[in-house]
Design an enzyme around this catalytic site. Sequence first.
Site, PDB file in Angstrom:
ATOM      1  N   ASN A   9     -19.163 -33.749 -58.339  1.00  0.00           N
ATOM      2  CA  ASN A   9     -19.273 -34.173 -56.877  1.00  0.00           C
ATOM      3  C   ASN A   9     -20.345 -33.315 -56.217  1.00  0.00           C
ATOM      4  OD1 ASN A   9     -19.150 -35.139 -54.394  1.00  0.00           O
ATOM      5  ND2 ASN A   9     -16.991 -34.774 -53.919  1.00  0.00           N
ATOM      6  N   LYS A  11     -21.621 -34.056 -53.324  1.00  0.00           N
ATOM      7  CA  LYS A  11     -21.453 -34.005 -51.841  1.00  0.00           C
ATOM      8  C   LYS A  11     -22.879 -34.022 -51.465  1.00  0.00           C
ATOM      9  CE  LYS A  11     -17.196 -31.529 -52.250  1.00  0.00           C
ATOM     10  NZ  LYS A  11     -16.063 -30.739 -51.604  1.00  0.00           N
ATOM     11  N   HIS A  95     -11.811 -39.428 -50.838  1.00  0.00           N
ATOM     12  CA  HIS A  95     -12.132 -38.123 -50.822  1.00  0.00           C
ATOM     13  C   HIS A  95     -11.740 -37.684 -49.463  1.00  0.00           C
ATOM     14  CE1 HIS A  95     -13.944 -34.176 -50.732  1.00  0.00           C
ATOM     15  NE2 HIS A  95     -13.980 -34.232 -52.176  1.00  0.00           N
ATOM     16  N   GLU A  97     -12.934 -35.481 -47.572  1.00  0.00           N
ATOM     17  CA  GLU A  97     -13.966 -35.533 -46.510  1.00  0.00           C
ATOM     18  C   GLU A  97     -14.060 -36.768 -45.985  1.00  0.00           C
ATOM     19  OE1 GLU A  97     -16.676 -33.233 -48.884  1.00  0.00           O
ATOM     20  OE2 GLU A  97     -15.278 -31.625 -49.115  1.00  0.00           O
ATOM     21  N   GLU A 167      -6.618 -33.179 -55.265  1.00  0.00           N
ATOM     22  CA  GLU A 167      -7.419 -32.243 -54.645  1.00  0.00           C
ATOM     23  C   GLU A 167      -6.724 -31.661 -53.256  1.00  0.00           C
ATOM     24  OE1 GLU A 167     -11.945 -32.620 -55.746  1.00  0.00           O
ATOM     25  OE2 GLU A 167     -11.570 -33.741 -53.922  1.00  0.00           O
ATOM     26  N   GLY A 173     -13.556 -26.105 -51.348  1.00  0.00           N
ATOM     27  CA  GLY A 173     -14.730 -25.230 -50.851  1.00  0.00           C
ATOM     28  C   GLY A 173     -14.232 -23.869 -50.449  1.00  0.00           C
ATOM     29  N   SER A 212     -12.023 -25.874 -55.911  1.00  0.00           N
ATOM     30  CA  SER A 212     -12.496 -24.631 -56.213  1.00  0.00           C
ATOM     31  C   SER A 212     -12.393 -24.328 -57.772  1.00  0.00           C
ATOM     32  CB  SER A 212     -11.817 -23.233 -55.568  1.00  0.00           C
ATOM     33  OG  SER A 212     -12.181 -23.441 -54.157  1.00  0.00           O
TER      34      SER A 212
HETATM   35  P1  13P Z   1     -15.080 -27.435 -54.565  1.00  0.00           P
HETATM   36  O1  13P Z   1     -15.058 -27.572 -55.895  1.00  0.00           O
HETATM   37  O2  13P Z   1     -16.286 -27.265 -54.151  1.00  0.00           O
HETATM   38  O3  13P Z   1     -13.671 -26.688 -53.784  1.00  0.00           O
HETATM   39  O4  13P Z   1     -14.901 -28.935 -54.206  1.00  0.00           O
HETATM   40  C1  13P Z   1     -13.790 -29.840 -54.812  1.00  0.00           C
HETATM   41  C2  13P Z   1     -14.026 -31.270 -54.327  1.00  0.00           C
HETATM   42  O5  13P Z   1     -13.853 -31.665 -53.007  1.00  0.00           O
HETATM   43  C3  13P Z   1     -14.582 -32.020 -55.422  1.00  0.00           C
HETATM   44  O6  13P Z   1     -14.608 -33.328 -54.811  1.00  0.00           O
END
Ligand code: 13P
Length: 252
Positions: A9, A11, A95, A97, A167, A173, A212
């Site tokens: 992803n 982002k 997701h 976010e 997740e 992150g 992560s």
């Molecule tokens: P990270 O791997 O940067 O923690 O992000 C995970 C994520 O949100 C993947 O969709």
Amino acid sequence: MRRPIVAGNWKMHGSRADNARLVEELIAGHPDRAAAEFLVLPPFVYLQEVGRLIRDTPIQMGAQNVCAEAQGAFTGEVSAAMLKDVGCGYVLVGHSERRWIYHEDDQLVARKFAAAQSKALVPILCVGEHLWDRENGRTEEVVARQLDVVLELCGVEALNSGIIAYEPIWAIGTGRTATPEQAQAVHAFIRERIAGRDAKIAAATRVLYGGSVKASNAAELFAQPDVDGGLIGGASLNAEEFLAILAACGSR
Ligand code: 13P
């Protein structure tokens, strides 16, 4: 046998030049016989170009979001048909976010799941708890609610062509990964929850872990019996790291 998936992803990162470089490195480093499906999830505006770059390679593509409506006056939105049209096979829905920054609720996420499937896109339903939920012993309650709304609206059969990604929000992150045991416990819970409706579908549904994931921790996460690959954020922007995560899937 569930074939694992490693999905990147991106982002809201990258540029046309960055993407071209990254995809070139991923193609060059992709093993002939990978144990897992390998896919990238670029921002909307780059989908068509990335689709062209990965054509005739084993790398697949998905989007990070989709509109719940089929078409019409929805300024700024992108429909499932449009994603299909530019070569997507997958799409993330729910997701964290999207849920927490853009206030997408469980009902909307479930409608997005249905919209994706109506155009033969494979939805990847993201679920996961906040740190305060975990600390108050509410992880299972939160994950069950996020899952149940989709199962109610779409039916458990929808998981025949759907994927789940666990997740934990506190691990995204942050550099703070769930331990393999923590991940396995929630993945097993998700599978049991689905089995409550259909044991066969539960056994076949792929449940990815995200939060992560790095080359250094991927193998132990993927070694868990109910972890069927990963949804990778930051580490998917670095070809060497992302390919090492893919390789870790082979050592399951
Ligand atoms: P990270 O791997 O940067 O923690 O992000 C995970 C994520 O949100 C993947 O969709």
